[in-house]
Design a protein around this motif. Structure first.
Motif, PDB file in Angstrom:
ATOM      1  N   ARG A 178       0.868  -1.175   0.000  1.00  0.00           N
ATOM      2  CA  ARG A 178       0.000   0.000   0.000  1.00  0.00           C
ATOM      3  C   ARG A 178       0.909   1.231   0.000  1.00  0.00           C
ATOM      4  O   ARG A 178       1.747   1.388   0.897  1.00  0.00           O
ATOM      5  CB  ARG A 178      -0.916  -0.015   1.215  1.00  0.00           C
ATOM      6  CG  ARG A 178      -1.912   1.097   1.212  1.00  0.00           C
ATOM      7  CD  ARG A 178      -2.993   0.975   2.262  1.00  0.00           C
ATOM      8  NE  ARG A 178      -2.525   0.341   3.493  1.00  0.00           N
ATOM      9  CZ  ARG A 178      -3.299  -0.370   4.287  1.00  0.00           C
ATOM     10  NH1 ARG A 178      -4.547  -0.578   3.989  1.00  0.00           N
ATOM     11  NH2 ARG A 178      -2.815  -0.890   5.392  1.00  0.00           N
ATOM     12  N   GLU A 192       0.900   5.454  -0.238  1.00  0.00           N
ATOM     13  CA  GLU A 192       0.096   6.666  -0.086  1.00  0.00           C
ATOM     14  C   GLU A 192       0.921   7.857  -0.573  1.00  0.00           C
ATOM     15  O   GLU A 192       2.010   8.121  -0.048  1.00  0.00           O
ATOM     16  CB  GLU A 192      -0.283   6.845   1.383  1.00  0.00           C
ATOM     17  CG  GLU A 192      -1.302   7.915   1.636  1.00  0.00           C
ATOM     18  CD  GLU A 192      -1.729   7.933   3.097  1.00  0.00           C
ATOM     19  OE1 GLU A 192      -1.641   9.023   3.707  1.00  0.00           O
ATOM     20  OE2 GLU A 192      -2.125   6.871   3.616  1.00  0.00           O
ATOM     21  N   THR A 205      -4.435  13.500  -0.924  1.00  0.00           N
ATOM     22  CA  THR A 205      -3.641  12.297  -0.697  1.00  0.00           C
ATOM     23  C   THR A 205      -4.416  11.126  -1.272  1.00  0.00           C
ATOM     24  O   THR A 205      -5.627  11.051  -1.105  1.00  0.00           O
ATOM     25  CB  THR A 205      -3.408  12.087   0.810  1.00  0.00           C
ATOM     26  OG1 THR A 205      -2.737  13.239   1.327  1.00  0.00           O
ATOM     27  CG2 THR A 205      -2.567  10.858   1.073  1.00  0.00           C
ATOM     28  N   LYS A 206      -3.712  10.229  -1.955  1.00  0.00           N
ATOM     29  CA  LYS A 206      -4.377   9.075  -2.553  1.00  0.00           C
ATOM     30  C   LYS A 206      -3.564   7.824  -2.255  1.00  0.00           C
ATOM     31  O   LYS A 206      -2.342   7.842  -2.272  1.00  0.00           O
ATOM     32  CB  LYS A 206      -4.531   9.268  -4.057  1.00  0.00           C
ATOM     33  CG  LYS A 206      -5.433   8.248  -4.698  1.00  0.00           C
ATOM     34  CD  LYS A 206      -5.858   8.678  -6.080  1.00  0.00           C
ATOM     35  CE  LYS A 206      -6.748   7.621  -6.696  1.00  0.00           C
ATOM     36  NZ  LYS A 206      -7.055   7.921  -8.080  1.00  0.00           N
ATOM     37  N   THR A 207      -4.277   6.727  -1.995  1.00  0.00           N
ATOM     38  CA  THR A 207      -3.638   5.451  -1.680  1.00  0.00           C
ATOM     39  C   THR A 207      -3.763   4.496  -2.861  1.00  0.00           C
ATOM     40  O   THR A 207      -4.837   4.364  -3.444  1.00  0.00           O
ATOM     41  CB  THR A 207      -4.295   4.826  -0.431  1.00  0.00           C
ATOM     42  OG1 THR A 207      -4.163   5.754   0.653  1.00  0.00           O
ATOM     43  CG2 THR A 207      -3.631   3.518  -0.061  1.00  0.00           C
TER      44      THR A 207
END
Length: 141
Positions: A72, A74, A114-116
C-alpha cells in the motif's frame, strides 16, 4: 469552422502536454527561423511539492514456492494541479539489498489531496523469507 478546429486541436495538444509531460513548442509571429522554435518550459523549473506519505506491505498468502506480498503506497500532492507518478516498490532484506520489486505507472493524484494505491507481487522462496523492509521509489510521469 477551420478556426474552431484549429483552436480545439491546440487545446487538445496542451491537455496532452500536461497529462504526459512533454514540452510544447511555440512559433512567434515575426521571429526569425532560429528564434521561432522555443521550448514552452523554462530551464529553471520550480520543484513540485509532493511526497510519499506512507509505504507498507505484508504477506497475504504463502506456500512452499512463493509468498504474495501486498503493498500500500500513499502519495500526497500539495500542488494546485493534478500530478501523475510512476512508482517502483522494492522488497529488501535487512541490509537494504533488493530481493524483488513491483512497478506501477500512471498513478494519478488530484490537486491538494492524498491518494492510496495498492498492489501485490509474488516473491519466490527462499528469497521471500529474507524480505524485511519495503521501499518506494516514486517519480513524476
Amino acid at each position: 469552422v477551420a478556426t474552431q478546429k484549429m483552436s480545439l486541436a491546440m487545446l487538445e495538444q496542451k491537455r496532452a502536454s500536461l497529462k504526459f509531460g512533454f514540452p510544447l513548442y511555440s512559433v512567434n509571429a515575426g521571429a526569425s527561423a532560429e528564434q521561432s522554435a522555443s521550448l514552452d518550459a523554462s530551464p529553471a523549473k520550480r520543484e513540485l511539492n509532493w511526497s510519499i506519505a506512507k509505504i507498507e506491505s505484508r504477506v497475504t498468502e504463502s506456500n512452499s514456492s512463493w509468498h504474495k506480498h501486498a503493498w500500500r503506497l500513499e502519495l500526497q500532492n500539495d500542488e494546485d494541479i493534478p500530478l501523475t507518478f510512476n512508482a517502483k516498490i522494492e522488497f529488501q532484506d535487512r541490509e537494504g539489498f533488493v530481493i524483488d520489486d513491483d512497478s506501477e505507472y500512471g498513478l494519478y493524484v488530484p490537486p491538494n489531496s492524498t491518494k492510496t494505491f495498492t498492489g501485490s507481487t509474488l516473491i519466490s522462496v527462499p528469497g521471500a523469507f529474507k524480505v524485511e523492509k519495503t521501499n518506494a521509489k516514486v517519480g513524476l510521469k
